[in-house]
Design a protein around this motif. Structure first.
Motif, PDB file in Angstrom:
ATOM      1  N   PRO A 130      65.127 113.682  76.837  1.00 20.88           N
ATOM      2  CA  PRO A 130      65.761 112.440  76.382  1.00 20.88           C
ATOM      3  C   PRO A 130      66.553 112.638  75.099  1.00 20.88           C
ATOM      4  CG  PRO A 130      63.425 112.412  75.850  1.00 20.88           C
ATOM      5  CD  PRO A 130      63.655 113.654  76.666  1.00 20.88           C
ATOM      6  N   HIS A 131      67.265 111.583  74.718  1.00 17.40           N
ATOM      7  CA  HIS A 131      68.016 111.579  73.467  1.00 17.40           C
ATOM      8  C   HIS A 131      67.099 111.968  72.307  1.00 17.40           C
ATOM      9  CE1 HIS A 131      70.968 110.319  70.515  1.00 17.40           C
ATOM     10  NE2 HIS A 131      70.058 109.587  69.901  1.00 17.40           N
ATOM     11  N   PRO A 132      67.572 112.824  71.394  1.00 18.82           N
ATOM     12  CA  PRO A 132      68.957 113.258  71.176  1.00 18.82           C
ATOM     13  C   PRO A 132      69.310 114.618  71.763  1.00 18.82           C
ATOM     14  CG  PRO A 132      67.674 113.811  69.254  1.00 18.82           C
ATOM     15  CD  PRO A 132      66.716 113.167  70.228  1.00 18.82           C
ATOM     16  N   VAL A 133      68.476 115.143  72.680  1.00 13.11           N
ATOM     17  CA  VAL A 133      68.711 116.506  73.169  1.00 13.11           C
ATOM     18  C   VAL A 133      70.102 116.680  73.785  1.00 13.11           C
ATOM     19  CG1 VAL A 133      67.954 118.261  74.824  1.00 13.11           C
ATOM     20  CG2 VAL A 133      66.261 117.030  73.451  1.00 13.11           C
ATOM     21  N   PRO A 134      70.537 115.812  74.738  1.00 10.65           N
ATOM     22  CA  PRO A 134      71.848 116.044  75.353  1.00 10.65           C
ATOM     23  C   PRO A 134      73.007 116.063  74.352  1.00 10.65           C
ATOM     24  CG  PRO A 134      70.558 114.558  76.708  1.00 10.65           C
ATOM     25  CD  PRO A 134      69.816 114.714  75.429  1.00 10.65           C
ATOM     26  N   VAL A 135      73.042 115.107  73.449  1.00 11.52           N
ATOM     27  CA  VAL A 135      74.169 115.068  72.503  1.00 11.52           C
ATOM     28  C   VAL A 135      74.079 116.211  71.509  1.00 11.52           C
ATOM     29  CG1 VAL A 135      73.085 113.452  70.869  1.00 11.52           C
ATOM     30  CG2 VAL A 135      75.576 113.574  71.045  1.00 11.52           C
ATOM     31  N   GLU A 136      72.883 116.618  71.123  1.00 11.64           N
ATOM     32  CA  GLU A 136      72.763 117.767  70.228  1.00 11.64           C
ATOM     33  C   GLU A 136      73.248 119.044  70.923  1.00 11.64           C
ATOM     34  OE1 GLU A 136      72.227 117.925  67.130  1.00 11.64           O
ATOM     35  OE2 GLU A 136      71.164 116.084  66.554  1.00 11.64           O
ATOM     36  N   ASP A 137      72.941 119.175  72.214  1.00  9.50           N
ATOM     37  CA  ASP A 137      73.472 120.312  72.978  1.00  9.50           C
ATOM     38  C   ASP A 137      74.995 120.283  72.994  1.00  9.50           C
ATOM     39  OD1 ASP A 137      70.936 121.229  73.538  1.00  9.50           O
ATOM     40  OD2 ASP A 137      70.966 120.663  75.661  1.00  9.50           O
ATOM     41  N   CYS A 138      75.549 119.098  73.230  1.00 13.74           N
ATOM     42  CA  CYS A 138      77.011 118.969  73.283  1.00 13.74           C
ATOM     43  C   CYS A 138      77.633 119.307  71.938  1.00 13.74           C
ATOM     44  CB  CYS A 138      77.401 117.558  73.712  1.00 13.74           C
ATOM     45  SG  CYS A 138      77.003 117.161  75.431  1.00 13.74           S
ATOM     46  N   TYR A 139      77.028 118.839  70.869  1.00 17.56           N
ATOM     47  CA  TYR A 139      77.581 119.128  69.555  1.00 17.56           C
ATOM     48  C   TYR A 139      77.489 120.629  69.245  1.00 17.56           C
ATOM     49  CZ  TYR A 139      78.486 119.104  64.575  1.00 17.56           C
ATOM     50  OH  TYR A 139      79.030 119.372  63.335  1.00 17.56           O
ATOM     51  N   ARG A 140      76.369 121.232  69.610  1.00 21.23           N
ATOM     52  CA  ARG A 140      76.212 122.663  69.347  1.00 21.23           C
ATOM     53  C   ARG A 140      77.262 123.470  70.109  1.00 21.23           C
ATOM     54  NH1 ARG A 140      70.907 126.149  70.569  1.00 21.23           N
ATOM     55  NH2 ARG A 140      71.441 125.885  72.202  1.00 21.23           N
ATOM     56  N   GLY A 141      77.546 123.036  71.339  1.00 22.78           N
ATOM     57  CA  GLY A 141      78.583 123.714  72.111  1.00 22.78           C
ATOM     58  C   GLY A 141      79.963 123.542  71.497  1.00 22.78           C
ATOM     59  N   LEU A 142      80.226 122.370  70.919  1.00 24.55           N
ATOM     60  CA  LEU A 142      81.512 122.144  70.253  1.00 24.55           C
ATOM     61  C   LEU A 142      81.658 123.042  69.030  1.00 24.55           C
ATOM     62  CD1 LEU A 142      84.150 120.519  69.848  1.00 24.55           C
ATOM     63  CD2 LEU A 142      82.785 118.884  68.507  1.00 24.55           C
ATOM     64  N   GLN A 234      73.619 105.160  67.169  1.00 22.69           N
ATOM     65  CA  GLN A 234      75.028 105.266  67.544  1.00 22.69           C
ATOM     66  C   GLN A 234      75.342 106.541  68.323  1.00 22.69           C
ATOM     67  OE1 GLN A 234      77.640 105.486  64.178  1.00 22.69           O
ATOM     68  NE2 GLN A 234      76.610 107.244  63.253  1.00 22.69           N
ATOM     69  N   TYR A 235      74.499 107.570  68.180  1.00 24.70           N
ATOM     70  CA  TYR A 235      74.742 108.809  68.908  1.00 24.70           C
ATOM     71  C   TYR A 235      74.181 108.746  70.336  1.00 24.70           C
ATOM     72  CZ  TYR A 235      75.511 110.313  64.097  1.00 24.70           C
ATOM     73  OH  TYR A 235      75.947 110.417  62.806  1.00 24.70           O
ATOM     74  N   ALA A 236      73.321 107.771  70.600  1.00 25.65           N
ATOM     75  CA  ALA A 236      72.859 107.522  71.965  1.00 25.65           C
ATOM     76  C   ALA A 236      73.785 106.531  72.655  1.00 25.65           C
ATOM     77  CB  ALA A 236      71.428 106.984  71.953  1.00 25.65           C
ATOM     78  N   ALA A 237      74.069 105.429  71.970  1.00 19.53           N
ATOM     79  CA  ALA A 237      74.890 104.348  72.517  1.00 19.53           C
ATOM     80  C   ALA A 237      76.012 104.052  71.528  1.00 19.53           C
ATOM     81  CB  ALA A 237      74.038 103.108  72.763  1.00 19.53           C
ATOM     82  N   PRO A 238      77.156 104.696  71.654  1.00 17.05           N
ATOM     83  CA  PRO A 238      78.219 104.549  70.658  1.00 17.05           C
ATOM     84  C   PRO A 238      78.706 103.124  70.433  1.00 17.05           C
ATOM     85  CG  PRO A 238      78.604 106.508  71.963  1.00 17.05           C
ATOM     86  CD  PRO A 238      77.456 105.781  72.614  1.00 17.05           C
ATOM     87  N   SER A 239      78.454 102.209  71.367  1.00 16.27           N
ATOM     88  CA  SER A 239      78.813 100.809  71.113  1.00 16.27           C
ATOM     89  C   SER A 239      78.086 100.256  69.897  1.00 16.27           C
ATOM     90  CB  SER A 239      78.485  99.941  72.337  1.00 16.27           C
ATOM     91  OG  SER A 239      79.452 100.116  73.345  1.00 16.27           O
ATOM     92  N   ARG A 240      76.975 100.870  69.537  1.00 16.05           N
ATOM     93  CA  ARG A 240      76.197 100.415  68.385  1.00 16.05           C
ATOM     94  C   ARG A 240      76.753 100.939  67.050  1.00 16.05           C
ATOM     95  NH1 ARG A 240      71.236  98.079  69.306  1.00 16.05           N
ATOM     96  NH2 ARG A 240      70.491  98.033  71.465  1.00 16.05           N
TER      97      ARG A 240
END
Length: 317
Positions: A130-142, A234-240
């Motif tokens: 679950p969050h924040p694993v996916p976005v942290e993976d994406c950021y690390r790849g960037l 905001q990193y899970a749901a950017p609308s926030r």
């Protein structure tokens, strides 16, 4: 009039075929492992010829601080002789489905038609991660992509980020992280019908209940799995996100028969209000990922032409 009657007739054909083969759509498959297998089988059945103009290479980003390695796939035009613009690519799947393999045709298309090096990241999925694993993976790849730009043949002054659906939400979240952590500078972001609001309170989130592609019940389930019982930031749901200033220029598109319609339109408006140059397209008759299910439809051709044109303009240098 039912919402299904609002769908463009040409893109409705494959949707009807899907529902005939799998009543209720993919979200009707309760077990997540079986659901992933069904999606994988469907994508494998679509014959996409290899593109001889694109060279692909699978790479691995070494894990740090006990984290596992991350897989990426790099796409580069075979005839490229100089540094090219880069597109960091995040696949979709509601945070619970999808893979680099599943969106290989789209990444290949962008590489070929935009003339860019594309780096596609294999982030970990919920509910196992679950969050924040996916976005942290994406950021690390960037970050890895930026650090290895010279090796990859990417002009860092022309680096965009692209993703659709969950990949669109992760595109915005990764851009927020890059801004807040003073990470890689992004020239452009293209979140396509992004999944960005966990609250499910917009009009369109109540309207889209039986289309068969990412309906309300499936979206609520996916958000619950992604958040893992924790509140969304905001990193899970950017609308926030309260502050959208400093984000890169954006292109957002969504269909009128897409559950994410209203949250995406509202977010595009907020970007504009924050001073972020933003291009918004709302496509009549398009459901979620219609241009993928009905790739040869006239509507799909128009959608892809707008996206490719926007990327070329943004990355022209």
């Amino acid at each position: 009039m039912s919402r299904r009657e609002l769908i463009d007739p040409e893109v409705r054909v494959p949707l009807d075929q899907l529902l005939e083969a799998l009543p209720g759509g993919f979200n009707a498959v309760a077990d997540i492992v079986e659901r992933r297998a069904a999606v994988k089988a469907m994508l494998a059945a679509i014959e996409v010829p290899d593109n001889p103009r694109v060279r692909k290479e699978d790479r691995t980003i070494a894990g740090v601080h006990g984290e596992p390695d991350i897989s990426i796939r790099v796409y580069r035009p075979v005839d490229a002789t100089t540094d090219l613009p880069g597109i960091y690519f995040i696949h979709g799947g509601g945070m619970i489905l999808g893979s680099v393999d599943g969106e290989d045709p789209i990444a290949t298309l962008l590489c070929d038609r935009v003339g860019a090096v594309v780096v596609s990241v294999e982030y970990r999925l919920a509910p196992e991660n679950p969050h924040p694993v996916p976005v942290e993976d994406c950021y690390r790849g960037l970050v890895w992509t930026a650090e290895h730009a010279r090796e990859l043949g990417i002009d860092l002054d022309r680096l965009a980020i692209f993703g659709a659906s969950a990949g669109g939400g992760l595109t915005i979240a990764t851009a927020l992280m890059a801004r807040d952590r003073r990470g890689p500078a992004l020239t452009f972001m293209m979140p396509i019908y992004p999944m960005i609001d966990d609250r499910n309170q917009t009009s369109s989130s109540y309207e889209i209940t039986d289309i068969g592609i990412w309906d309300r019940s499936g979206n609520i389930e996916a958000w619950a799995w992604y958040l893992g019982g924790k509140p969304a930031d905001q990193y899970a749901a950017p609308s926030r996100a309260e502050d959208l200033t400093g984000l890169p220029p954006a292109f957002i598109d969504v269909g009128t028969v897409d559950l994410f319609r209203d949250e995406d339109i509202a977010f595009a408006q907020r970007l504009m209000q924050a001073g972020v140059p933003t291009e918004l397209h709302v496509h009549p008759g398009s459901y979620h990922a219609a241009e993928t299910f009905a790739a040869d439809a006239a509507l799909s051709t128009r959608i892809w032409a707008l996206r490719v044109d926007a990327l070329r303009r943004a990355l022209a240098g």
